[in-house]
Design a protein around this motif. Structure first.
Motif, PDB file in Angstrom:
ATOM      1  N   VAL A  51       0.837  -1.206   0.000  1.00  0.00           N
ATOM      2  CA  VAL A  51       0.000   0.000   0.000  1.00  0.00           C
ATOM      3  C   VAL A  51       0.868   1.251   0.000  1.00  0.00           C
ATOM      4  O   VAL A  51       0.637   2.189  -0.777  1.00  0.00           O
ATOM      5  N   LEU A  52       1.857   1.286   0.884  1.00  0.00           N
ATOM      6  CA  LEU A  52       2.735   2.454   0.945  1.00  0.00           C
ATOM      7  C   LEU A  52       3.491   2.646  -0.366  1.00  0.00           C
ATOM      8  O   LEU A  52       3.689   3.775  -0.822  1.00  0.00           O
ATOM      9  N   PHE A  53       3.916   1.557  -0.957  1.00  0.00           N
ATOM     10  CA  PHE A  53       4.636   1.625  -2.226  1.00  0.00           C
ATOM     11  C   PHE A  53       3.707   2.073  -3.360  1.00  0.00           C
ATOM     12  O   PHE A  53       4.075   2.878  -4.216  1.00  0.00           O
ATOM     13  N   GLY A  54       2.488   1.559  -3.359  1.00  0.00           N
ATOM     14  CA  GLY A  54       1.567   1.863  -4.454  1.00  0.00           C
ATOM     15  C   GLY A  54       1.028   3.267  -4.423  1.00  0.00           C
ATOM     16  O   GLY A  54       0.617   3.806  -5.459  1.00  0.00           O
ATOM     17  N   ARG A  55       1.005   3.932  -3.243  1.00  0.00           N
ATOM     18  CA  ARG A  55       0.485   5.287  -3.166  1.00  0.00           C
ATOM     19  C   ARG A  55       1.283   6.273  -4.007  1.00  0.00           C
ATOM     20  O   ARG A  55       0.796   7.357  -4.322  1.00  0.00           O
ATOM     21  N   ASN A  56       2.482   5.923  -4.375  1.00  0.00           N
ATOM     22  CA  ASN A  56       3.311   6.824  -5.161  1.00  0.00           C
ATOM     23  C   ASN A  56       2.918   6.844  -6.634  1.00  0.00           C
ATOM     24  O   ASN A  56       3.395   7.714  -7.379  1.00  0.00           O
ATOM     25  N   PRO A  63       0.205   7.178  -9.833  1.00  0.00           N
ATOM     26  CA  PRO A  63      -1.101   7.792 -10.138  1.00  0.00           C
ATOM     27  C   PRO A  63      -2.206   6.764 -10.353  1.00  0.00           C
ATOM     28  O   PRO A  63      -3.373   7.036 -10.053  1.00  0.00           O
ATOM     29  N   ALA A  64      -1.871   5.607 -10.866  1.00  0.00           N
ATOM     30  CA  ALA A  64      -2.902   4.612 -11.177  1.00  0.00           C
ATOM     31  C   ALA A  64      -3.392   3.871  -9.942  1.00  0.00           C
ATOM     32  O   ALA A  64      -4.367   3.110 -10.037  1.00  0.00           O
ATOM     33  N   PHE A  65      -2.759   4.083  -8.800  1.00  0.00           N
ATOM     34  CA  PHE A  65      -3.127   3.310  -7.612  1.00  0.00           C
ATOM     35  C   PHE A  65      -4.564   3.592  -7.198  1.00  0.00           C
ATOM     36  O   PHE A  65      -5.324   2.665  -6.876  1.00  0.00           O
ATOM     37  N   ASN A  66      -4.943   4.874  -7.188  1.00  0.00           N
ATOM     38  CA  ASN A  66      -6.297   5.223  -6.764  1.00  0.00           C
ATOM     39  C   ASN A  66      -7.346   4.629  -7.697  1.00  0.00           C
ATOM     40  O   ASN A  66      -8.421   4.195  -7.247  1.00  0.00           O
ATOM     41  N   TYR A  67      -7.036   4.586  -8.981  1.00  0.00           N
ATOM     42  CA  TYR A  67      -8.024   4.071  -9.937  1.00  0.00           C
ATOM     43  C   TYR A  67      -8.089   2.551  -9.912  1.00  0.00           C
ATOM     44  O   TYR A  67      -9.138   1.964 -10.172  1.00  0.00           O
ATOM     45  N   LEU A  68      -6.969   1.924  -9.585  1.00  0.00           N
ATOM     46  CA  LEU A  68      -7.003   0.473  -9.446  1.00  0.00           C
ATOM     47  C   LEU A  68      -7.733   0.051  -8.175  1.00  0.00           C
ATOM     48  O   LEU A  68      -8.376  -1.003  -8.132  1.00  0.00           O
ATOM     49  N   SER A  69      -7.623   0.868  -7.146  1.00  0.00           N
ATOM     50  CA  SER A  69      -8.289   0.534  -5.874  1.00  0.00           C
ATOM     51  C   SER A  69      -9.737   1.027  -5.837  1.00  0.00           C
ATOM     52  O   SER A  69     -10.481   0.665  -4.924  1.00  0.00           O
ATOM     53  N   ALA A  70     -10.138   1.856  -6.813  1.00  0.00           N
ATOM     54  CA  ALA A  70     -11.508   2.398  -6.795  1.00  0.00           C
ATOM     55  C   ALA A  70     -12.578   1.311  -6.874  1.00  0.00           C
ATOM     56  O   ALA A  70     -13.570   1.375  -6.137  1.00  0.00           O
ATOM     57  N   PRO A  71     -12.467   0.284  -7.765  1.00  0.00           N
ATOM     58  CA  PRO A  71     -13.501  -0.759  -7.768  1.00  0.00           C
ATOM     59  C   PRO A  71     -13.646  -1.470  -6.425  1.00  0.00           C
ATOM     60  O   PRO A  71     -14.761  -1.796  -6.007  1.00  0.00           O
ATOM     61  N   LEU A  72     -12.522  -1.685  -5.750  1.00  0.00           N
ATOM     62  CA  LEU A  72     -12.592  -2.321  -4.432  1.00  0.00           C
ATOM     63  C   LEU A  72     -13.303  -1.415  -3.434  1.00  0.00           C
ATOM     64  O   LEU A  72     -14.125  -1.875  -2.638  1.00  0.00           O
ATOM     65  N   GLN A  73     -13.004  -0.122  -3.492  1.00  0.00           N
ATOM     66  CA  GLN A  73     -13.687   0.815  -2.606  1.00  0.00           C
ATOM     67  C   GLN A  73     -15.186   0.856  -2.902  1.00  0.00           C
ATOM     68  O   GLN A  73     -16.008   0.875  -1.973  1.00  0.00           O
ATOM     69  N   ASN A  74     -15.549   0.884  -4.186  1.00  0.00           N
ATOM     70  CA  ASN A  74     -16.966   0.899  -4.539  1.00  0.00           C
ATOM     71  C   ASN A  74     -17.676  -0.370  -4.075  1.00  0.00           C
ATOM     72  O   ASN A  74     -18.852  -0.331  -3.685  1.00  0.00           O
ATOM     73  N   PHE A  75     -16.972  -1.494  -4.139  1.00  0.00           N
ATOM     74  CA  PHE A  75     -17.568  -2.745  -3.673  1.00  0.00           C
ATOM     75  C   PHE A  75     -17.932  -2.665  -2.200  1.00  0.00           C
ATOM     76  O   PHE A  75     -18.970  -3.178  -1.771  1.00  0.00           O
ATOM     77  N   PHE A  76     -17.103  -1.995  -1.428  1.00  0.00           N
ATOM     78  CA  PHE A  76     -17.355  -1.916   0.011  1.00  0.00           C
ATOM     79  C   PHE A  76     -18.396  -0.857   0.364  1.00  0.00           C
ATOM     80  O   PHE A  76     -19.186  -1.063   1.283  1.00  0.00           O
ATOM     81  N   ILE A  77     -18.410   0.270  -0.336  1.00  0.00           N
ATOM     82  CA  ILE A  77     -19.284   1.374   0.079  1.00  0.00           C
ATOM     83  C   ILE A  77     -20.631   1.362  -0.636  1.00  0.00           C
ATOM     84  O   ILE A  77     -21.535   2.111  -0.246  1.00  0.00           O
ATOM     85  N   GLN A  78     -20.811   0.532  -1.655  1.00  0.00           N
ATOM     86  CA  GLN A  78     -22.081   0.506  -2.390  1.00  0.00           C
ATOM     87  C   GLN A  78     -23.200  -0.038  -1.504  1.00  0.00           C
ATOM     88  O   GLN A  78     -23.039  -1.036  -0.814  1.00  0.00           O
TER      89      GLN A  78
END
Length: 828
Positions: A527-532, A534-549
């Motif tokens: 996670v710490l490595f991936g935050r650097n 730009p694509a990290f947020n977009y790759l993690s967005a589907p996972l976030q949507n799965f949890f908050i939907q």
């Protein structure tokens, strides 16, 4: 008034009928002739008219009285509403504060937009977009909070105006009295009310207009902030899609845009501190928790070190005991390395602070412990990492920065290659470090190529990721190593438990951190490595949507995030409760005679604490997950039915556990006898308790049976117990001498109390001996078997030395043979 009218009407009727009656009694002078009654129709008409007039007057007077009552109530309500409006206008019309907030938002917006909306340069940078997005998000939250306050005030002002208008429009206020005097007084009252109401209504109108004007400005600010965030999101999306796109010319080409480097540093510092200030303000509770956990960990490690020093177990080279070398720095390193994951989406400057603190602590711990070669490698990596972290805080690209990045990347590449080729790998304590160095070499090599050929964002991402990868990997590996050492050292020192270490049961904790702990740290590194990137947020967005939907099940709406949050809070509550249960687990102090201080009552108190923790955790989980209260009542009703039909025994045991916790008839560590089962209380749980008997077995007893049984608690009396030994002496023994010998033996035994002292009593004359019994109190019930055994040996030896016989039961048998008569001796 109505009664007076009715009385007059009745009096008038009586007079009329009386007059008619007297007139009828007169003598008829017209003998034999009949005169027509001409008065009768006129009288009936007059009576009907009088009745109608009286009824009308009564109704009008009733309406007037009712209107007067309504008028009084309305005037009182108007006065009360005006008082509330005056108080509200004095307290809640601070428009200077919201205007100042708007000015600060506008100022911070200008700062945040530098390099993104103004002074854009040739291309956008990922770090600048991220920092600006965080600042604008905070400003939008502040603006929305102010908008909510202003909306509330606007509604309140409109509500006051509506109440006054509705009260002043009551129809009863326009029913005027017919009496001129009363009318003048009423008009004077209306004049006073109008005089008092007019300025309040004007103030409310002016205040509402001012609030509306301010609200319009806030709405425009919110719209501008939201639009700016959408624009930044579009930039970030394009940057994530075009990761390998060239943003600038080759590094040797002349720059297309120039901005003084000092100016870039100044606005980068301003934006970084602004982001840090916003985040620290929003997460002040977590920061306080971080400090608290650090203090607790330091106290724990310092206590462990003191115990090792007292027992002379501490090694001079701290081999395998490095965690105890500097307890404060070890505590800071462990807590910061683990707790940083509780900060959601922190600004990069906060991560730099955390990582720098961890590196400094680990460097102090390494000093004179790691050999000089690897210490130099570590210091070189830390210095390069701090330099790259500072460079990464620069938010706008410049040619100076690109050349500096190139030099540092080449230096890191050279250091990494030398370490890989000539490094003394056999001296490494953590072999995984060599792989992180190799990965750094690869990343820095690609960063050099990307930087030279104008892929600035990709080069900067790889530039910081390479050095961060090494430093974070080393910090995490040594964090796990120090945790393992702490657990192992505590496990070796404690077979029981001690107040200095909070009664932790290390047999249950184990000697090493679990494998899951390593897995979580690897995930954290990713996670710490991936935050650097730009694509990290977009790759993690589907996972976030799965949890908050939101999802719907019947009439209940929920999300996976809420369910996970509920389970997580309950799991944390159970874990904390389990940790607290270590207080009442194996190996209580006071189990041996050498331990003079017993833990009194801790088990029962901890049971209450555990119940409180679980209850608080349940309520927090319900509140955090947003579970409706009506669903809870249904569950409680179902539980009530279950309890009524089949869970009486379980509930009885649970309630008995609470009674034990409050009344405390028995505590953890007490020595008890329960229905012939003797032993020591090992734990007191929700449903059952555990007793370790003298044979070594653990007896699990339901709390209901424990509470209803005939319980003998020896610890309540100080763990003392009176014992007796029966002795028989021969009838010819000197009884006084026997008493003196026994008294001397009892007085010389240190395990026997002197107050109350031992007693020697002569009981009875038995068949073969004089029975005497000795009574004595042992200082601790655990000493009874050994004390009895030693006394028997000592008494037997003393009696033998003094010629006192301890007889044993015996019988003398006499055989009597009768003499034969002479006749039987004669022959035939």
């Amino acid at each position: 008034m109505v009664l007076k009218k009715i009385s007059g009407f009745l009096l008038f009727c009586i007079c009329m009928f009386g007059g008619i009656h007297l007139y009828a009694q007169k003598k008829d002078t017209l003998h034999g002739s009949t005169v027509k009654d001409s008065l009768k129709p006129d009288f009936v008409a007059r009576m009907q008219a009088f009745a109608k007039l009286s009824s009308k007057n009564s109704a009008e007077e009733f309406d007037a009285d009712k209107a007067a009552i309504v008028q009084v109530k309305t005037f009182d309500q108007i006065k009360l509403t005006m008082q509330k409006a005056k108080i509200y206008l004095r307290r809640n019309l601070d428009t200077a504060g919201p205007r100042q907030d708007l000015k600060e938002i506008e100022r911070d917006f200008i700062i945040a937009g530098d390099g993104v909306f103004t002074n854009t340069g040739s291309a956008q940078t990922f770090r600048n977009l991220t920092t600006t997005s965080k600042i604008l998000t905070e400003l939008l939250n502040i603006a929305n909070a102010g908008k909510l306050v202003l909306d509330t005030r606007q509604q309140d002002l409109n509500s006051f105006r509506y109440q006054l208008d509705s009260l002043l429009s009551v129809p009863a206020l326009f029913k005027f009295p017919k009496d001129s005097v009363t009318l003048m007084k009423y008009l004077q009252k209306i004049k006073v009310v109008a005089y008092e109401t007019t300025p309040i209504d004007s103030s409310l109108k002016v205040a509402a207009n001012n609030i509306q004007t301010l609200l319009n400005q806030v709405n425009m600010t919110v719209f501008k902030l939201q639009g700016s965030l959408d624009e930044i999101a579009a930039y970030q999306k394009d940057m994530a899609r075009d990761t390998y796109k060239r943003e600038f010319d080759n590094i040797w080409a002349p720059p297309a845009y120039y901005r003084p480097f000092g100016e870039i540093l100044e606005f980068s510092k301003t934006k970084g501190l602004l982001t840090l200030g916003f985040y620290a303000e929003n997460n002040s509770g977590k920061l306080m928790m971080l400090v608290l956990l650090t203090v607790i960990s330091f106290v724990y490690l310092r206590s462990l070190k003191n115990i090792y020093i007292e027992n002379k177990l501490l090694k001079t080279d701290f081999d395998g005991q490095l965690v105890l070398r500097y307890p404060l720095f070890s505590a800071i390193l462990i807590v910061v390395s683990l707790f940083q994951f509780f900060f959601i989406s922190p600004p990069f400057i906060l991560n730099v602070i955390f990582w720098t603190v961890s590196c400094v602590c680990l460097t102090i711990i390494f000093n004179k412990y790691v050999n000089k070669y690897w210490m130099r490698v570590w210091l070189m990596m830390v210095v390069l990492f701090i330099i790259t972290a500072i460079v990464n805080l620069v938010l706008q690209a410049s040619r100076i920065e690109r050349w500096f990045m190139l030099i540092i990347s080449i230096l890191g590449l050279v250091v990494g290659l030398i370490t890989l080729i000539k490094g003394r790998r056999e001296e490494l304590r953590e072999k995984w470090i060599i792989w992180s160095i190799a990965f750094m070499v690869l990343l820095e090599f690609v960063a050099i190529i990307a930087n030279v050929f104008g892929r600035y964002n990709l080069a900067k991402t790889l530039f910081i990721s390479g050095f961060m990868n090494v430093v974070i990997a080393i910090v995490f590996l040594w964090t796990v190593r120090l945790i393992n050492e702490g657990l192992f050292l505590a496990f070796n020192v404690y077979s029981g438990q001690d107040r200095k270490l909070f009664y932790l049961n290390f047999e249950k904790v184990g000697k090493k951190a679990p494998v899951l702990f390593y897995v979580l740290l690897v995930i954290g590194w990713v996670v710490l490595f991936g935050r650097n990137f730009p694509a990290f947020n977009y790759l993690s967005a589907p996972l976030q949507n799965f949890f908050i939907q939101d999802r719907t099940l019947g009439g209940y709406t929920f999300s996976i995030y809420n369910l996970v949050l509920f389970l997580a809070i309950m799991l944390i509550s159970v874990i904390v409760s389990k940790v607290v249960s270590f207080f009442a687990s194996d190996g209580q102090p006071g189990t041996s005679k050498d331990n003079k201080q017993e833990r009194q009552g801790i088990g029962s108190w901890l049971l209450l604490v555990r119940i409180s923790i679980l209850c608080i955790g349940l309520f927090l989980a319900i509140a955090a997950a947003g579970i409706p209260v009506d669903r809870i009542t249904i569950v409680l009703g179902a539980l009530g039915v279950g309890i009524g039909f089949g869970l009486q025994t379980l509930v009885n045991n649970l309630v008995s556990g609470l009674i034990i916790a409050f009344e405390k008839p028995v505590n953890v560590g007490d020595i008890v006898d329960i229905d012939g089962q003797g032993g020591r209380m090992k734990s007191i749980g929700f449903r059952s308790s555990i007793i370790s008997n003298w044979d070594g077995a653990d007896v699990v007893m339901p709390n209901g049976d424990l509470l209803n049984a005939h319980l003998i608690n020896w610890s309540l009396g100080g763990n003392r117990k009176r014992m007796s030994v029966m002795i028989g002496v021969a009838y010819d023994s000197d009884l006084e001498k026997c008493r003196q010998i026994l008294t001397g033996i009892l007085d010389n035994d240190p395990r026997i109390n002197k107050n109350p002292g031992p007693v020697v009593q002569f009981e009875q004359f038995s068949n073969s001996a004089i029975d005497l019994r000795i009574y004595f109190w042992t200082k601790h019930i655990a000493d009874i078997p050994a004390t009895r055994s030693d006394l028997i040996v000592a008494i037997a030896g003393a009696f033998k030395a003094n010629g006192i016989v301890i007889p044993f039961p015996q019988q003398d048998i006499y055989i009597h043979t009768p003499e034969k008569p002479d006749s039987e001796n004669r022959g035939l």
